[in-house]
Scaffold this active site. Structure first.
Site, PDB file in Angstrom:
ATOM      1  CG  HIS A 198      33.122  37.801  26.363  1.00  0.00           C
ATOM      2  ND1 HIS A 198      33.157  37.551  27.709  1.00  0.00           N
ATOM      3  CD2 HIS A 198      32.336  38.875  26.201  1.00  0.00           C
ATOM      4  CE1 HIS A 198      32.410  38.436  28.333  1.00  0.00           C
ATOM      5  NE2 HIS A 198      31.895  39.257  27.445  1.00  0.00           N
ATOM      6  CD  GLU A 440      39.636  50.999  44.232  1.00  0.00           C
ATOM      7  OE1 GLU A 440      40.094  50.353  43.287  1.00  0.00           O
ATOM      8  OE2 GLU A 440      38.404  51.073  44.461  1.00  0.00           O
ATOM      9  CG  ASP A 464      41.308  51.990  40.184  1.00  0.00           C
ATOM     10  OD1 ASP A 464      41.536  52.639  39.145  1.00  0.00           O
ATOM     11  OD2 ASP A 464      40.288  51.311  40.346  1.00  0.00           O
ATOM     12  CB  CYS A 511      41.111  42.004  45.200  1.00  0.00           C
ATOM     13  SG  CYS A 511      40.577  43.710  45.353  1.00  0.00           S
TER      14      CYS A 511
HETATM   15  C1  PEP Z   1      41.735  47.503  41.537  1.00  0.00           C
HETATM   16  O1  PEP Z   1      41.571  48.703  41.299  1.00  0.00           O
HETATM   17  O2  PEP Z   1      42.827  47.002  41.811  1.00  0.00           O
HETATM   18  C2  PEP Z   1      40.596  46.568  41.478  1.00  0.00           C
HETATM   19  C3  PEP Z   1      40.727  45.321  41.838  1.00  0.00           C
HETATM   20  O3  PEP Z   1      39.419  47.027  41.019  1.00  0.00           O
HETATM   21  P1  PEP Z   1      39.059  47.301  39.470  1.00  0.00           P
HETATM   22  O4  PEP Z   1      40.120  46.655  38.631  1.00  0.00           O
HETATM   23  O5  PEP Z   1      37.703  46.712  39.281  1.00  0.00           O
HETATM   24  O6  PEP Z   1      39.065  48.799  39.390  1.00  0.00           O
HETATM   25 MG    MG Z   2      39.632  49.609  41.310  1.00  0.00          MG
END
Ligand code: PEP
Ligand code: MG
Length: 594
Positions: A198, A440, A464, A511
């Site tokens: 944080h 992923e 992931d 993402c």
């Molecule tokens: C990912 O795996 O790229 C993702 C966006 O999800 P997280 O980082 O929450 O696993």
């Molecule tokens: Mg993920």
């Protein structure tokens, strides 16, 4: 001062908030909380010792309440962290166990608290997900506050600092960081802390350069030492030479000029040189962060990680708790889309004592959609809350960690059942929402054509995908050098997903963290992703870089990369080909020259 002491020293840490500052060091001392004495309490005095502990907790609570009250407007969104600290103060784990330890072992309150915190710290430190390791840090901040009240030490009052300085500390709690007055504090460096801490988040919000995780900065730096903080490169320079100073002063001017420019343009569309608009979205964990996405010119929320509402509390949240949070986010963003990802719990994100199963390989275990399909009650509560919030704007639902079509079908059946139950009760909701999946897991790439028949969109989660495809634990520092978004296998996988998705007529988004780093843009634009989602602070930077690129040229660049089979050279090709663009983005010029 000896000759040795005035030699230039360069330390490498984690650059968590970009920018450069030069100035005098101010060491934040937290005397009193680190040296803890152990003694035994007589049976007859145990009750008194308990009261002493309770009073220290109550004083700590009053201090936090005062800080929350006095927090400046621009940092209000972060008082949620301090409120979590208020809850932690009374939590069974910390509060209850310390009282129990005083009773059972007849330890003095300080020693009992230290024992409980050491145990909790070990549990959190062993978690591979950085987020959870940071939550271990929250427990330490809270216990430091109680400890200071027990030993009668003075609270660190950063607000009282009356000169322009750079803060240097072993660690800073969110409460301390939130007292920073922008007109006094130029930057900050700490021995502890990580990217997801944080303290890092607040530094980014305040836009002050910060380097964390330096290990021993507090031992090397003395009060009033002259230092340079390079938050972009993660460097700290102590006793800079005249030459270094001149160089950094120039860099600081260039950085500020560039930042001012991209901030001014952050609300402009991210249109490429050949006129294609790319949607640039924000990833959020807490509902409060939605404001930052909007202010940084984000076109919507590409990933709302909903796990965080399940943490730092006893038991699971109710449907109404979730609905309130989702509606807040959806309303702020409307009419822009908000992609709510359903619970991605377990794996490396187990809720202590609630959801974990003690699995040998939790990352390959009952995680995310697998957990939700096993616990339809918990899943449907969330789905009902999302469908209700969808009435207030533009919602997309996204299922994480999909590895086969059957999981998508089952999840959609439960979504339908959630809608039917709402309809049967006469509760208002919106069912006409886009339903997509995160791609992923490598198996999802291989069957992308089959999955595309089931959903409205794909969103590639590179964090992931890289982990599972390259067999690299994303939280393991021993193999972190092999965690490569530009590995040809990853680029080919992204290409497959985009091509198949488009052939099937669905949109393909990204993402994962890969989307927020401008160096990857020629590749991502060349591959044809429809939307990119990233941490809010990267949005202006990425939008600015997109405006300097052309899709046509990026495609040609990708074509060359696919033809040239030399593994491991994509990054250097990128740097060479896009040196002009990258230079503006403050990438190390020496690196470009290689
Ligand atoms: C990912 O795996 O790229 C993702 C966006 O999800 P997280 O980082 O929450 O696993
Ligand atoms: Mg993920």
């Amino acid at each position: 001062m000896t000759e040795n002491e005035s030699q230039e020293i360069v330390l490498k840490g984690l650059g968590v908030a970009p920018g450069i500052c030069i100035g005098k060091a101010y060491l934040v001392d937290k005397e009193g909380v680190n040296v803890v004495k152990k003694y035994y309490i007589a049976e007859a005095d145990l009750h008194k010792e308990e009261i002493r502990f309770k009073l220290a907790v109550s004083r700590a609570k009053q201090e936090l309440a005062a800080i929350i009250q006095e927090t400046p407007k621009e940092l209000r969104q972060h008082t949620a962290i301090l409120e979590t600290h208020m809850v932690l103060l009374q939590d069974k784990l910390l509060y209850g166990q310390t009282l129990d330890t005083i009773q059972r072992f007849r330890y003095n309150a300080e020693w009992a608290l230290k024992n409980v915190v050491d145990e909790l710290k070990a549990i959190f430190q062993n978690m591979s997900e950085p987020y959870f390791r940071e939550r271990g840090a929250d427990i330490v901040h809270v216990s430091d506050r109680i400890m200071r009240n027990l030993v009668g030490g003075d609270a660190v009052n950063i607000r009282d600092i009356d000169k322009r300085v750079i803060l240097v500390a072993k660690d800073l709690s969110p409460a301390e960081t939130s007292q920073i007055q922008l007109e006094r504090i130029k930057g900050l460096v700490t021995d502890g802390g990580g990217i997801a801490s944080h303290t890092g988040i607040i530094a980014r919000t305040l836009e002050i350069p910060a380097v964390l995780g330096l290990n021993n900065a507090t031992q090397i730096i003395r009060n009033d030492d002259f230092i340079v903080v390079d938050g972009s490169a993660g460097l700290l320079i102590v006793h800079p030479t005249e030459q270094t100073l001149i160089e950094y002063e120039e860099r600081a001017v260039r950085y500020e000029r560039h930042r001012a420019l991209i901030a001014r343009e952050s609300r402009m569309p991210a249109k490429t040189l050949d006129g294609i608009s790319i949607q640039v979205m924000g990833n959020i964990e807490l509902p409060e962060e939605v404001v930052a996405v909007r202010d940084y010119g984000g076109n919507g929320i590409g990933l709302y990680r909903t796990e965080f509402q399940y943490m730092g509390r006893r038991g699971f949240p109710t449907e109404n708790d979730l609905f309130d949070k989702y509606r807040d986010v959806v309303e702020v963003m409307t009419p822009r889309p908000v992609t709510i990802r359903t619970l991605d719990i377990n794996g490396d994100k187990a809720l202590p004592g609630q959801t974990g199963n003690g699995e040998a390989n939790p990352v390959l275990g009952l995680r995310a959609i697998r957990y939700c399909l096993k616990k339809p009650g918990i899943f449907k509560t969330q789905l009902r809350a999302i469908l209700r919030a969808a009435l207030y704007g533009n919602v997309r639902i996204m299922f994480p960690m999909i590895s086969c079509c059957e999981e998508v079908r089952q999840a959609k059946t439960l979504l339908k059942e959630a809608a039917e139950s709402l309809a049967a009760e006469g509760t208002e909701f919106e069912y006409n929402v886009d339903v997509g999946i995160m791609v992923e897991v490598p198996s999802a790439v291989a069957i992308a054509d089959m999955l595309a028949d089931e959903v409205d969109f794909f969103s590639i989660g590179t964090n992931d995908l890289i982990q599972y495809a390259l067999a690299i634990d994303r939280g393991n520092r021993y193999v972190s050098h092999m965690y490569r978004p530009l590995h040809p296998a990853i680029i080919r996988m992204i290409k497959t997903v985009v091509d198949v998705g488009h052939q099937k007529g669905i949109k393909v988004y990204m993402c994962g963290e890969m989307a927020g780093d401008p160096i990857h843009l020629p590749v991502l634009l060349g591959l044809g992703l429809d939307e990119l989602s990233m941490n809010p602070q990267s949005i202006p930077l990425v939008k600015n870089a997109i405006r300097k690129l052309s899709i046509k040229e990026s495609r040609a660049f990708m074509y060359r990369i696919f033809k040239d089979k030399k593994e491991g050279q994509i990054e250097s090709f990128l740097k060479k080909a896009y040196a002009g663009v990258l230079f503006d983005l403050d990438i190390d010029e020496d690196e470009i020259a290689v």
